[in-house]
Design a protein around this motif. Sequence first.
Motif, short mmCIF file in Angstrom:
data_model
loop_
_atom_site.label_atom_id
_atom_site.label_comp_id
_atom_site.label_asym_id
_atom_site.label_seq_id
_atom_site.Cartn_x
_atom_site.Cartn_y
_atom_site.Cartn_z
N GLY A 67 0.80 -1.21 0.00
CA GLY A 67 0.00 0.00 0.00
C GLY A 67 0.84 1.27 0.00
O GLY A 67 0.60 2.20 -0.78
N ALA A 71 1.33 4.03 -3.02
CA ALA A 71 1.00 5.44 -2.84
C ALA A 71 2.16 6.33 -3.27
O ALA A 71 1.97 7.37 -3.91
CB ALA A 71 0.63 5.70 -1.38
N ARG A 399 -6.44 3.03 -8.62
CA ARG A 399 -5.95 1.85 -7.89
C ARG A 399 -6.14 2.01 -6.39
O ARG A 399 -6.21 1.01 -5.66
CB ARG A 399 -4.47 1.62 -8.20
N SER A 400 -6.21 3.26 -5.92
CA SER A 400 -6.40 3.50 -4.49
C SER A 400 -7.86 3.51 -4.10
O SER A 400 -8.24 2.91 -3.08
CB SER A 400 -5.75 4.84 -4.11
#
Length: 453
Positions: A67, A71, A399-400
């Motif tokens: 994650g 980011a 994607r987040s």
Amino acid sequence: MSRPSRRTAPGERIPLGKRIPGGQDGRRMLVVSFVDRVGSGLWGATAALYFTFAAGLSTAEIGLLLGASGAIGVAGPPLGGALADRVPLRPLLIAVQLVRAVASLALLSTTDLRLLLAIASLGSLGDRASAVLTKLYASRVAGPDRARYQAINRTAANSGWAIGGLIAAAALTGGSVAVYRWLLIGDAFSFVASALITLGCAEPPSATRVVASSDPRGQEEQDGRPGKTAPGAVRGTAHGPAPGAAPPNPWRDRGYLTFTATEAVLFLDDSVFKIGLPLWAATATNAPHELAPLLLVLNNVLVVLFQVPLARFGATPHTARATLRPLAGAFLLGGAALAASTAGAPWLAVGALVLAAIAFTAAEMLHATISWELSIALAPPSAQGAYLGVHGLAQAVQRSVGPLAVTAAIAAGPLGWLGFGAGLAAMCGAQRHLVRDRGDGALSVAPVTVSEH
């Protein structure tokens, strides 16, 4: 001076260099995409397993690693795009590929979470930047045929990913921890091979030269009189900004930023296939669980078969804008089919899920060609790299937030999927309104203002 195009007579054999836009360099970059994706298929299918069994990380640590590095990788597209406007593109692309190779190999050197996070973040930056730079290279070497080239490129990339995944699946039958390390080495080798292939390519013409040469009307007359704007030469001139003027800044272009925001929503089809379809099929329908991976295979096969024929729907900026209407229909059909998959016998659920997979795959292919064309056509030639870098944020943001949007639709049940499809269809309409037909052979984005209060 550009030559007039000539239609191919029935039965006439088209030279290979004409079938694939961009000539020899275009073909080499297709090989780069294929090799790159073979490596990505090797690693993407085994990353979590490697960090579990080879690096010894816990599930929570793996989630944090993937994650956080993802980011940080969001900065890759704008960074790569901005650099591409300032330095030669070919050596920059080679350097990024080598950075990705070094990052992959460096993962083998440690099991410390902090070091793994730093290395994975570097690799994530390289991955996202590479996607934008490859797109930029293709747009310059393919010129007016960029939509068709992008379709061929997506076919090559999907084929590479499938082959890499199959190799990984076969290798994992050995059950050895060493297999995970060799697959990671294979991923690094794919980046080295991509860099070596790119080394044999020529530096593409600059964006301003591409615009200037695509149509003689896009250039100023030699006697100083302004010429007409060439189709596709939008929001800029063939010679870039006026001398002494600052280059266009995409971060201050509210219209393009709004266009990018709508793109982030339309890219949600990616999360549908990665998360939505498998979870929905397994938890909310009477379909057999083994159907879920088959739907992903169906998606991949359809893209390989039909992405190139569908490229004509994005052959020009105007065609791409018009295709937003059938794209809206595909999203509506996909949402409705998922909503209907909860009713009836297992065979009805299977039929509805297959229909949903086909509809969302059609949406994926149509949006890919629309997005490719409009993101370039709406960017000023003198700052094309910076603009495409900003546009690359759309997929990174998706994607987040995509998993959250898709799981929210699942939690809401059939009505959630109906709302999901309707929302994407409405966004297609909003983007079509935002992207304006100026009536002079070009498109622009509608002015967007922000209240001062």
